[in-house]
Design an enzyme around this catalytic site. Sequence first.
Site, PDB file in Angstrom:
ATOM      1  N   ASN A 142      -4.664   5.732  -1.323  1.00  0.00           N
ATOM      2  CA  ASN A 142      -3.950   5.940  -0.061  1.00  0.00           C
ATOM      3  C   ASN A 142      -3.186   7.245  -0.019  1.00  0.00           C
ATOM      4  OD1 ASN A 142      -4.887   3.746   1.277  1.00  0.00           O
ATOM      5  ND2 ASN A 142      -3.036   2.523   1.103  1.00  0.00           N
ATOM      6  N   HIS A 161      -3.309  -3.906  -5.581  1.00  0.00           N
ATOM      7  CA  HIS A 161      -3.565  -3.413  -4.215  1.00  0.00           C
ATOM      8  C   HIS A 161      -5.041  -3.538  -3.871  1.00  0.00           C
ATOM      9  CE1 HIS A 161      -3.878   0.143  -1.248  1.00  0.00           C
ATOM     10  NE2 HIS A 161      -3.585  -0.965  -0.601  1.00  0.00           N
ATOM     11  N   SER A 217       0.821  -1.209   0.000  1.00  0.00           N
ATOM     12  CA  SER A 217       0.000   0.000   0.000  1.00  0.00           C
ATOM     13  C   SER A 217       0.856   1.260   0.000  1.00  0.00           C
ATOM     14  CB  SER A 217      -0.911   0.017   1.230  1.00  0.00           C
ATOM     15  OG  SER A 217      -0.141   0.003   2.420  1.00  0.00           O
ATOM     16  N   GLU A 232      -6.483  -1.469  -6.952  1.00  0.00           N
ATOM     17  CA  GLU A 232      -5.591  -0.621  -7.743  1.00  0.00           C
ATOM     18  C   GLU A 232      -4.616  -1.520  -8.506  1.00  0.00           C
ATOM     19  OE1 GLU A 232      -5.146   3.572  -5.350  1.00  0.00           O
ATOM     20  OE2 GLU A 232      -4.075   1.837  -4.540  1.00  0.00           O
TER      21      GLU A 232
END
Length: 327
Positions: A197, A147, A126, A159
């Site tokens: 993120n 992800h 991440s 992702e």
Amino acid sequence: MNAQSIIPPEPIAVIGAGNMGSGIAQAFAQVGFSVRVRDVEEKVLARGRAQVERMLAGAVERKKMTPARREEVVSRIRFTTDLSEAVSGAGLVVEAIFEDLEVKNALFRELAERVDPGTIVATNTSSLSVGRLAEGFPDPGRFAGLHFFFPAPINKLVEVVGGPATRPEVLAELDRLSYRLRKIPIRTTDSAGFCVNRFFVPYLNEACRVVEEGLASMATVEEVGRELFRATLGPFELMNVTGIPIAFHAQTSLAKAFGPAYAPARLLEEKFRGGGPWPWKETLVDPAAKPKVRDRFIGLTVGIATRLVEEGVATPEATDRGAIVGL
């Protein structure tokens, strides 16, 4: 070279049996894949197995799944400490271990000796660079970021992240695979925090700053987070569930990439070093403080989202989709 299609019941290997690893394994098993989960200790595997069983029991209780279907999903997941056994014949290996560059690169060097020549290797990182992680793997063309978001069996967002050498056909296959998992993929560049993120981890950090500054109580911040993002969990409970160290390390990585404005809040660092969960339930909600907290969260997340679009990390459409689906 065309990437081979990864279709059930082809074996998938998940390396790491923690919260994310076991959840990713469940997500694959639910759509028919045969999954092998590998970790270094039996007790970690036992916790991972128990988590899968709890998640599936909850689905049965909510009448989202029949007991027979639950048993079918459980039967597709095998837990092992043997890395060679886990990856043998797998069309995809997903790494989901602790966020440490050296530890991950050591694992990828081990994988290089064991995976088949056509296997795609993906990291669920991440916060670390996909390109840096690919340095531990001899064929970076078939290495990418995949992800998932917590909880992986339920959250629909994935992702798909290419490193500098990732082949386009590998990314295209990961897009297709995400749809087979009944997920919604978004493409992002290999930038720190990727897309979601980049603004979501600072939101957790901002929650700590707001409390640290005395602007609002933890319970107030928690309630605003749930209401603003229409989320089941607010920032403090989410960190309690997913792990406070993950939030701290992710924020630290962002600070290294983007400067002191992203530095971890003092309160977050103290909690990371001191241990224990956030005691937000021991505090009270102050309705009068909620508008200020809301403004802080909106200003932070929208500002960062706008910047990452300007930088070309993700398209405006992908960024919107990530916020709507992932949060």
